[in-house]
Scaffold this motif. Structure first.
Motif, short mmCIF file in Angstrom:
data_model
loop_
_atom_site.label_atom_id
_atom_site.label_comp_id
_atom_site.label_asym_id
_atom_site.label_seq_id
_atom_site.Cartn_x
_atom_site.Cartn_y
_atom_site.Cartn_z
N GLY A 44 0.81 -1.21 0.00
CA GLY A 44 0.00 0.00 0.00
C GLY A 44 0.84 1.26 0.00
O GLY A 44 2.06 1.22 -0.10
N ALA A 45 0.17 2.37 0.12
CA ALA A 45 0.86 3.66 0.15
C ALA A 45 1.67 3.77 1.44
O ALA A 45 2.73 4.41 1.47
N ALA A 46 1.19 3.12 2.50
CA ALA A 46 1.91 3.17 3.78
C ALA A 46 3.30 2.57 3.62
O ALA A 46 4.24 2.99 4.30
N GLY A 47 3.41 1.61 2.69
CA GLY A 47 4.69 0.97 2.45
C GLY A 47 5.76 1.95 2.03
O GLY A 47 6.90 1.89 2.47
N MET A 48 5.37 2.90 1.16
CA MET A 48 6.33 3.88 0.68
C MET A 48 6.82 4.76 1.84
O MET A 48 7.99 5.11 1.91
N LEU A 49 5.90 5.11 2.74
CA LEU A 49 6.29 5.94 3.88
C LEU A 49 7.21 5.15 4.81
O LEU A 49 8.21 5.67 5.30
N LEU A 50 6.86 3.88 5.02
CA LEU A 50 7.66 3.02 5.87
C LEU A 50 9.09 2.94 5.32
O LEU A 50 10.06 2.93 6.07
N PHE A 51 9.19 2.92 3.98
CA PHE A 51 10.49 2.85 3.33
C PHE A 51 11.38 4.00 3.76
O PHE A 51 12.53 3.84 4.12
#
Lengths: 275, 262
Positions: A44-51
């Motif tokens: 999800g989009a949260a993944g990019m932030l987590l990155f």
């Protein structure tokens, strides 16, 4: 051709013979696309932030882009002349030589990593020669670049060689008769004509270098900012948590996709201008 | 042609009947996921188990405990899981993938410093690990062995002075994803030293070793359990029983582990 296409898309009921092509295609497409879609869906989009919040993730991305670019540069600078010679000359042992060049394409990366270590490691076959020159390769960024070049340059050479070989022999002969030397032949005739093959070979080599994992972790090890490229960070991330590995994977998928997209654009652009 | 087919069918029928008559039970496969450090010991235990259960094949998957845990979480068909640390096993217990009460500690392991046969960096003591320019490989922090090694460095810090730990960690040239990779790099002479399990050092006798004093060392407990989703629960239990039996524990001891059943 256009008529055929029309009938393919506009007829309401597809004839049986069309399904013979469509069904197997759909199966393969599902296998190729579903895992990537599932990855993006889960991350999800949260993944990019987590990155962005992961320590070392940005450093790994930067290192991956740097090393793969240098690898592809080495492949172009040394592989183009090699492909040119292979396409132009006949000599004994040429078949064997071509097989040796192709070998890294089919070898498992782990074999590549062990071979590099045994050859260029500190205790390797050429290790003492290298260390007398003050060069130690394992665990360095140079080792990452060598590992990537080892597995990706053969793809480039192969593509460029085919590109050169496909050029009409008569054109080359004509240029030769008119007094072109080998360099002029390459610079003004064969390189422009094989340009597309060379470009797509370079893209293939570049994406392969970005994805390189096995040879890197064996030959170069894993140290943040020095040898830890994206694939290594993803693998190590998996040992921390699946979500971290997902986040890193998503970014690598996007980066690879963007690279392919940009280079595809370049290719098409080149096509348009040359025709 | 008709004749041929009927003979073929008859043959198949007879052969399958023979098969049923010869063996009392169908051949079965027991799937065991085990930490990489258990490779030699469990391979030997697996052979012994197969010898006493002729109809059983033991299939092993050796790897980093965290990777194995992820594979199990993603539905890998596994009968027995042997982890190098409590964390991965407890995570599976928490998700009810391992029935509570099934988890048993079956050995303990300690750590040791290993050096290549020629010891090119001239490491003679634990303190030497901080010598500038030394090439040290450790297991990554994410791997149990890597965590333990850093705990030990923390303890040694108190003995050797405040900067010891930092100096040693500055010498790290690679954080390997698997403890066996660290062993291999030392064995090949590419790295000057590593901190690995005693059992790893036993598996490669030609390595030089430096003991870590017990009070500075870490005791790693390995848990083993049958998976709730096991399709061979009786076999899984029998395997775990064998691992905890005097024979199984003797094999583990042979490979450098500390048995829990004396």
């Amino acid at each position: 051709m256009s008529q055929l296409r029309k009938s393919f898309f506009h007829s309401k009921v597809l004839p049986f013979t069309e399904w013979l092509f469509i069904l197997p295609s759909l199966l393969l497409l599902a296998l190729l696309a579903l895992p990537i879609l599932a990855l993006l869906w889960r991350a999800g989009a949260a993944g990019m932030l987590l990155f962005l919040t992961q320590p070392g993730a940005v450093a790994a991305l930067r290192l991956s882009l740097l090393t793969s670019s240098l690898s592809v540069l080495i492949a172009i600078l040394t592989g183009t002349p090699l492909a040119f010679v292979l396409a132009r000359r006949k000599f004994t042992g040429k078949t064997i030589l071509e097989l040796v060049i192709d070998l890294p394409i089919v070898l498992p990366p782990s074999v590549a990593g062990i071979a590099l270590l045994i050859a260029f490691g500190r205790q390797g076959v050429f290790g003492s020669t290298l260390s007398s020159l003050g060069i130690t390769l394992p665990f360095t960024t140079t080792a990452v670049i060598l590992a990537q070049t080892f597995v990706s340059a053969p793809l480039f050479v192969r593509a460029a060689r085919i590109g050169f070989a496909e050029i009409d022999h008569q054109i080359v002969e004509a240029a030769y008769v008119e007094g072109s030397n080998e360099w002029q032949l390459f610079r003004f005739l064969m390189f422009p004509l094989a340009g597309r093959a060379i470009l797509s070979g370079a893209i293939l080599a570049w994406t392969r270098a970005i994805g390189e994992f096995g040879a890197t972790i064996l030959f170069a090890g894993n140290l943040e900012g020095v040898t830890q490229t994206m694939p290594l960070a993803i693998y190590l991330g998996l040992e921390r948590s699946l979500s971290i590995a997902l986040a890193l994977s998503t970014v690598l998928v996007f980066v690879s996709f963007l690279l392919l997209l940009v280079t595809r654009r370049l290719e098409n652009h080149k096509d348009g201008s040359s025709s | 042609m008709k004749h041929f087919i009927s003979i073929l069918l008859l043959l198949i029928l007879v052969l399958s009947a023979c098969n049923g008559a010869n063996t009392n039970s169908e051949p079965r496969t027991l799937t065991v996921y085990a930490a990489a450090s258990l490779t030699e010991a469990f391979t030997e235990i697996g052979d012994a188990f197969e010898a006493s259960h002729p109809d059983v094949t033991v299939a092993f998957n050796f790897g980093g405990s965290q990777n194995l845990r992820t594979q199990i979480e993603q539905g890998a068909p596994v009968d027995v899981f042997a982890s190098a640390n409590a964390k991965e096993m407890d995570a599976l217990v928490a998700q009810n993938m391992v029935p509570s009460g099934e988890r048993k500690v079956f050995l303990t392991n300690q750590l040791i410093v290993i050096l290549p046969e020629e010891n090119p960096a001239g490491v003679a003591s634990l303190e030497d690990l901080g010598k500038p320019g030394l090439k040290l490989v450790l297991a990554a922090e994410e791997v149990p062995a890597g965590r333990y090694a850093r705990e030990i460095l923390e303890k040694l810090n108190a003995m050797f002075g405040a900067e010891y730990r930092d100096k040693v960690l500055a010498n790290v040239v690679s954080n390997e994803d698997n403890i066996r990779q660290a062993v291999t790099k030392v064995q090949l002479g590419e790295a000057d030293a590593s901190i690995v399990y005693v059992s790893d050092a036993v598996a490669v006798p030609e390595l030089q070793k430096i003991q870590i004093p017990a009070e500075m060392n870490v005791v790693a407990e390995y848990p083993i359990a049958r998976l709730g989703g096991s399709s061979n629960p009786d076999l899984a239990n029998a395997f775990i029983e064998y691992v905890l039996s005097p024979d199984g524990q003797a094999t583990l001891k042979k490979w450098g582990f500390t048995p829990v059943v004396p």
